[in-house]
Design an enzyme around this catalytic site. Structure first.
Site, PDB file in Angstrom:
ATOM      1  N   GLU A   1       0.870  -1.212  -0.022  1.00  0.00           N
ATOM      2  CA  GLU A   1       0.037   0.064   0.137  1.00  0.00           C
ATOM      3  C   GLU A   1       0.820   1.235  -0.056  1.00  0.00           C
ATOM      4  OE1 GLU A   1      -4.063   1.792   2.358  1.00  0.00           O
ATOM      5  OE2 GLU A   1      -2.602   0.661   3.540  1.00  0.00           O
TER       6      GLU A   1
ATOM      7  N   LYS B   1      -9.693   1.679  -2.581  1.00  0.00           N
ATOM      8  CA  LYS B   1     -10.262   1.147  -1.263  1.00  0.00           C
ATOM      9  C   LYS B   1     -11.598   1.630  -0.943  1.00  0.00           C
ATOM     10  CE  LYS B   1      -7.643   1.427   3.311  1.00  0.00           C
ATOM     11  NZ  LYS B   1      -6.433   1.751   3.880  1.00  0.00           N
TER      12      LYS B   1
ATOM     13  N   CYS C   1      -5.838  -3.003   2.558  1.00  0.00           N
ATOM     14  CA  CYS C   1      -5.529  -2.905   3.908  1.00  0.00           C
ATOM     15  C   CYS C   1      -6.845  -3.044   4.853  1.00  0.00           C
ATOM     16  CB  CYS C   1      -5.046  -1.435   4.358  1.00  0.00           C
ATOM     17  SG  CYS C   1      -3.985  -1.355   5.810  1.00  0.00           S
TER      18      CYS C   1
END
Length: 302
Positions: free
Chosen positions: A48, A127, A169
């Site tokens: 990331e 995301k 994440c």
């Protein structure tokens, strides 16, 4: 039982050390991806925010414009670097994530790009769940101060191998994403992620193993290397689990490449031995895949 992974695949997870110089970060990523390719990896993953420091104060400065696609080199040097690196490595490349600016709305996203061995863009994930947490005395962080959430689930088809589920994440904390990807025949769930020194020891390994045991697929987490001089200290510990939730390889906190040989028998034998896939009771609870927005196999660029 259908094969989810059509043939054996060598995976490489690059735990990368990145600094404030984007050009240096891109060059360094290239050298590590080529190192992984030389070792035989055909699917290579970066962390990331691999091209920049991680932090809300950095996202606007480092953000690149990706649409309309393909962007110019001036709009997105990272896009063009990743495309060239994938082609040079002759491997599928999950380009961790980069900060993205959508110019028509002036919104920022945390975005992952996937390139084929020819350098073609074959997948994009913004995301979905933003990292907004407050653990008193430990850490407070709010991505939503700058970032907007994506609104689509993402799967990417690697024609020779099968489908991968891709998220970023904090997305790993939401099991529905993983379940939908796995039930739509992903052989691996991939999460570029930058957990920190509070959440990492608590849940990093646990979440990887939980998603694996829930879905009986491979799960890969790829972190930046730890930099104690940075404003955000990544946990590190890049890892890969098998469908039985056994850790096949794990880094420590420094720069390192983790390799794993993936094969379909591991998935099939796990599902035969513990056949949860044929034992679900959708007469008692809903199948989350039925109400989901269709995962995209590639972005329809405009």
């Amino acid at each position: 039982m259908a094969s989810l992974l059509k043939k054996p695949l060598k995976l490489a997870l690059v735990q990368l050390a990145s600094g404030t110089d984007k050009a240096v970060n891109l060059s360094h990523a290239r050298s590590k991806v080529l190192e992984a390719a030389k070792a035989g990896a055909k699917l290579i993953v970066l962390p990331e925010c691999f091209n920049s420091p991680y932090g809300t104060q950095y996202f606007p400065k480092y953000a690149e414009t990706l649409l309309p696609s393909p962007p110019t080199k001036e709009q997105s040097p990272s896009y063009h670097a990743l495309s060239a690196i994938a082609a040079e490595a002759k491997a599928y490349l999950v380009g961790g994530s980069i900060p993205e600016l959508e110019p028509t709305t002036n919104k920022f996203y945390n975005t992952s790009l996937v390139f084929s061995p020819t350098g073609a863009l074959i997948g994009t994930h913004r995301k979905v769940h933003l990292f907004d947490i407050d653990i008193p005395g430990k850490i407070t962080f709010k991505e939503s101060e700058v970032l907007s959430p994506g609104n689509q689930l993402t799967m990417v088809d690697l024609p020779e191998y099968g489908k991968i589920g891709l998220a970023i994440c904090y997305d790993i904390r939401f099991p529905e994403l993983a379940m939908i990807a796995a039930r739509k025949d992903a052989f691996i769930l991939i999460y570029p992620g930058a957990f920190n020194l509070t959440t990492g020891p608590m849940h990093w390994s646990l979440l990887a193993r939980a998603r694996a045991v829930d879905n009986q697929v491979y799960v890969a987490l790829c972190s930046p290397a730890r930099d104690m001089d940075a404003t955000y200290n990544a946990y590190g510990h890049t890892l890969i689990t098998n469908p039985l939730a056994e850790i096949l390889g794990e880094a420590e906190d420094k720069e390192e490449i983790i390799y794993a040989d993936l094969e379909n028998d591991s998935i099939q034998n796990t599902r035969k031995g513990i056949p949860v896939y044929t034992q679900r009771r959708f007469d008692l609870y809903p199948d989350v895949t039925l109400g989901a927005a269709a995962p995209r196999l590639r972005r329809r660029d405009t």
